[in-house]
Write a protein that holds these residues in place. Structure first.
Motif, PDB file in Angstrom:
ATOM      1  N   VAL A   1       4.275   0.942   2.127  1.00 47.63           N
ATOM      2  CA  VAL A   1       4.395  -0.094   2.844  1.00 47.63           C
ATOM      3  C   VAL A   1       4.080  -1.106   1.882  1.00 47.63           C
ATOM      4  O   VAL A   1       3.597  -1.498   0.741  1.00 47.63           O
TER       5      VAL A   1
ATOM      6  N   ASP B   1      -3.940   5.152  -7.765  1.00 46.15           N
ATOM      7  CA  ASP B   1      -3.617   4.483  -7.266  1.00 46.15           C
ATOM      8  C   ASP B   1      -3.101   2.728  -8.108  1.00 46.15           C
ATOM      9  O   ASP B   1      -3.190   1.873  -7.636  1.00 46.15           O
TER      10      ASP B   1
ATOM     11  N   ASP C   1       5.266   7.813   1.555  1.00 43.83           N
ATOM     12  CA  ASP C   1       5.581   6.408   2.441  1.00 43.83           C
ATOM     13  C   ASP C   1       4.576   5.508   1.871  1.00 43.83           C
ATOM     14  O   ASP C   1       3.449   5.052   1.856  1.00 43.83           O
TER      15      ASP C   1
ATOM     16  N   ARG D   1      -0.046   3.523  -9.134  1.00 47.46           N
ATOM     17  CA  ARG D   1       0.361   3.167  -8.392  1.00 47.46           C
ATOM     18  C   ARG D   1       2.166   4.660  -8.725  1.00 47.46           C
ATOM     19  O   ARG D   1       2.559   5.447  -8.534  1.00 47.46           O
TER      20      ARG D   1
ATOM     21  N   VAL E   1       7.053  -0.166   6.288  1.00 43.79           N
ATOM     22  CA  VAL E   1       7.119   1.560   6.173  1.00 43.79           C
ATOM     23  C   VAL E   1       7.941   2.143   5.727  1.00 43.79           C
ATOM     24  O   VAL E   1       8.689   2.689   6.638  1.00 43.79           O
TER      25      VAL E   1
ATOM     26  N   ASN F   1       9.728   5.423   3.794  1.00 39.37           N
ATOM     27  CA  ASN F   1       9.695   6.665   3.436  1.00 39.37           C
ATOM     28  C   ASN F   1      10.740   6.803   2.155  1.00 39.37           C
ATOM     29  O   ASN F   1      12.080   6.488   2.534  1.00 39.37           O
TER      30      ASN F   1
ATOM     31  N   THR G   1      -3.220  12.540   0.358  1.00 39.75           N
ATOM     32  CA  THR G   1      -3.596  11.772   0.995  1.00 39.75           C
ATOM     33  C   THR G   1      -3.660  10.459   0.285  1.00 39.75           C
ATOM     34  O   THR G   1      -4.759  10.722  -0.681  1.00 39.75           O
ATOM     35  N   ARG G   2      -3.741   9.505   1.366  1.00 41.25           N
ATOM     36  CA  ARG G   2      -4.563   7.902   0.356  1.00 41.25           C
ATOM     37  C   ARG G   2      -6.474   8.523   0.290  1.00 41.25           C
ATOM     38  O   ARG G   2      -7.211   8.437  -1.202  1.00 41.25           O
TER      39      ARG G   2
ATOM     40  N   SER H   1       0.864  -1.735   0.159  1.00 43.91           N
ATOM     41  CA  SER H   1       0.212  -0.400  -0.089  1.00 43.91           C
ATOM     42  C   SER H   1       0.759   1.299  -0.209  1.00 43.91           C
ATOM     43  O   SER H   1       1.886   1.501   0.542  1.00 43.91           O
ATOM     44  N   ILE H   2      -0.015   2.601  -0.487  1.00 48.79           N
ATOM     45  CA  ILE H   2       0.443   3.435  -0.450  1.00 48.79           C
ATOM     46  C   ILE H   2       0.290   4.484   0.593  1.00 48.79           C
ATOM     47  O   ILE H   2      -0.642   4.748   0.024  1.00 48.79           O
ATOM     48  N   TYR H   3       0.820   5.415   1.324  1.00 47.64           N
ATOM     49  CA  TYR H   3      -0.040   5.795   2.107  1.00 47.64           C
ATOM     50  C   TYR H   3       0.025   7.782   1.037  1.00 47.64           C
ATOM     51  O   TYR H   3      -0.033   7.731   0.220  1.00 47.64           O
ATOM     52  N   THR H   4       0.482   8.530   2.204  1.00 46.41           N
ATOM     53  CA  THR H   4       0.858  10.221   1.858  1.00 46.41           C
ATOM     54  C   THR H   4       1.798  10.099   0.672  1.00 46.41           C
ATOM     55  O   THR H   4       3.195   9.152   1.066  1.00 46.41           O
TER      56      THR H   4
END
Length: 120
Positions: free
Chosen positions: A100, A73, A98, A76, A106, A108, A52-53, A30-33
């Motif tokens: 995952v 997303d 960030d 990506r 996680v 960066n 953000t997501r 997954s990808i956060y901010t």
């Protein structure tokens, strides 16, 4: 291991537009901010925009109403649409996220940067 690769930089005249892209690859869960930074010669790296997501976006005051950050997303990928560019926007633009990893870690991560030059 994950990787971010930017594209879309170049030379543009004042008042022109560019669209930057940054795509993440690797063992990603997954990808956060996702963020765009820039660094001009002799200056510190500064945050330009973040998303953000949940698609909540924030911008530096200097680019509000001219730049738009978005993300896809399924690919990506994060984008930065830059309009009404001026010479003060000249910088190397970096993607940051960030991420995952499949391991649960996680990370960066930073891209290698793409040069944007606004000049006549």
């Amino acid at each position: 291991q994950v990787q971010l690769v930017e594209s879309g930089g170049g030379l543009v005249q004042p008042g022109g537009s560019l669209r930057l892209s940054c795509t993440a690859s690797g063992s990603i869960f997954s990808i956060y901010t996702m963020k765009w930074y820039r660094q001009a010669p002799g200056k510190q790296r500064e945050l330009v925009a973040a998303i953000t997501r949940g698609r909540s976006a924030t911008y530096a005051n200097s680019v509000k109403d001219r730049f738009t950050i978005s993300r896809d997303d399924t690919k990506r990928t994060v984008f930065l649409q830059m309009n009404n560019l001026n010479p003060e926007d000249t910088a190397v633009y970096y993607c940051n996220a960030d991420i995952v990893a499949m391991t649960g870690e996680v990370l960066n991560s930073w891209g290698q940067g793409t040069q944007v030059t606004v000049s006549t």
